[in-house]
Design an enzyme around this catalytic site. Structure first.
Site, short mmCIF file in Angstrom:
data_model
loop_
_atom_site.label_atom_id
_atom_site.label_comp_id
_atom_site.label_asym_id
_atom_site.label_seq_id
_atom_site.Cartn_x
_atom_site.Cartn_y
_atom_site.Cartn_z
N GLU A 12 0.83 -1.21 0.00
CA GLU A 12 0.00 0.00 0.00
C GLU A 12 0.86 1.25 0.00
O GLU A 12 0.49 2.28 -0.57
CB GLU A 12 -0.90 0.01 1.23
CG GLU A 12 -1.95 -1.10 1.25
CD GLU A 12 -2.65 -1.21 2.58
OE1 GLU A 12 -3.87 -1.47 2.58
OE2 GLU A 12 -2.00 -1.03 3.62
N THR A 87 -6.18 0.44 2.19
CA THR A 87 -7.22 -0.09 1.32
C THR A 87 -8.42 -0.53 2.16
O THR A 87 -8.35 -0.64 3.38
CB THR A 87 -6.69 -1.26 0.49
OG1 THR A 87 -6.14 -2.26 1.38
CG2 THR A 87 -5.62 -0.80 -0.46
N ASP A 173 -12.35 -1.68 6.95
CA ASP A 173 -10.90 -1.89 6.93
C ASP A 173 -10.47 -2.65 8.18
O ASP A 173 -11.30 -3.13 8.95
CB ASP A 173 -10.15 -0.56 6.79
CG ASP A 173 -10.06 0.22 8.09
OD1 ASP A 173 -10.79 -0.09 9.06
OD2 ASP A 173 -9.25 1.16 8.16
N MET A 174 -9.15 -2.73 8.40
CA MET A 174 -8.63 -3.47 9.55
C MET A 174 -7.71 -2.62 10.43
O MET A 174 -7.03 -3.16 11.32
CB MET A 174 -7.88 -4.72 9.08
CG MET A 174 -8.76 -5.74 8.37
SD MET A 174 -7.84 -7.21 7.80
CE MET A 174 -7.37 -7.95 9.37
N GLU A 175 -7.66 -1.30 10.21
CA GLU A 175 -6.74 -0.46 10.98
C GLU A 175 -7.30 0.88 11.43
O GLU A 175 -6.86 1.43 12.44
CB GLU A 175 -5.46 -0.17 10.15
CG GLU A 175 -4.53 -1.33 9.96
CD GLU A 175 -4.86 -2.14 8.72
OE1 GLU A 175 -4.43 -3.31 8.65
OE2 GLU A 175 -5.54 -1.62 7.82
N ASP A 198 -12.05 -4.24 -2.73
CA ASP A 198 -13.04 -5.31 -2.89
C ASP A 198 -14.44 -4.80 -2.56
O ASP A 198 -14.60 -3.87 -1.75
CB ASP A 198 -12.70 -6.50 -1.99
CG ASP A 198 -12.50 -6.10 -0.54
OD1 ASP A 198 -13.44 -6.30 0.25
OD2 ASP A 198 -11.42 -5.61 -0.17
#
Length: 235
Positions: A12, A87, A173-175, A198
């Site tokens: 990223e 992302t 997201d994951m963060e 996605d």
């Protein structure tokens, strides 16, 4: 202005790092794997890009790594603003497209199911305040906005979708919420920039779609970040 970017994956960050020609600072965080790249933009402006680093041969992702990276970055750099760039997944039904870049207008956790009174629930989901510059930047650069929700898994469960729907979540997201959480504790303005890899409701396997679109989404993310940095230093 000291601008500090927090980025989970090297993939990223790579297009952004290459565009600015930033220099890597070796061992900036001691034994921790996070990596620091920095560049002097002007006499009074500097850009710092901090990447989570790797463990067991892969980029560190998720809330734990993001929290540690953000804390150490703030302690070391003492930035004026922290920008979490990465992302995300998004909904086709809301007009999302692969590579489309959003500015976050809110952020929360979607997978913290904590039973209890309103205070426990409020703490668990977060809903952290983002920088007042978010709307200004989105308007000035003609970028869409959306609420980011964060979880610890790449996939998503029906109960997560229910929480997202209840709170107007649009970007997964994951963060993001982990970065915003640390910033909220230390009173540092936080901005979120997310590029779609996605489509949550697109019917494809999430991992396959994510991997296929990661390079393109990261390139679009880099273009947006260049514009954001230029806007911030020219204010």
């Amino acid at each position: 202005m000291k601008i500090c970017y927090i980025v989970a994956m090297e993939a990223e960050a790579k297009p952004f790092v290459e565009k600015f020609g930033v220099e890597k600072v070796e061992s900036a965080f001691g034994k921790l794997p996070c990596q620091l790249y920095q560049h002097r933009l002007s006499e009074k402006d500097s850009l710092h890009i901090v990447v989570n680093g790797q463990q067991h041969g892969s980029s560190l992702i998720g809330c734990e790594a993001a929290s540690i990276t953000t804390l150490k970055a703030i302690e070391t750099i003492q930035p004026d603003i922290v920008i979490n760039s990465g992302t995300c997944g998004a909904f086709k039904k809301n007009g999302a497209e692969i590579g489309k870049v959003y500015i976050g207008n809110g952020v929360m956790f979607h997978d913290r199911r904590v039973m209890g009174d309103d205070k426990w629930y409020t703490q668990s989901i977060g809903n952290y305040r983002l920088s007042k510059l978010s709307e200004e930047i989105a308007a000035a650069l003609n970028m869409p906005m959306g609420k980011v929700t964060t979880g610890s898994s790449l996939d998503i469960q029906p109960c997560d979708l229910e929480i997202m729907a209840q709170h107007g979540g649009e970007l997964k997201d994951m963060e993001g919420a982990a970065v915003a959480f640390v910033c909220s504790l230390l009173d540092i303005p936080c901005l979120l920039v997310k590029s779609v890899t996605d489509l949550i409701d697109g019917g494809e396997n999430t991992l396959d779609e994510f991997l296929r679109n990661l390079a393109h989404a990261s390139e679009e993310l880099s273009k947006a970040n260049v514009r954001i940095v230029e806007h911030l230093i020219n204010k």
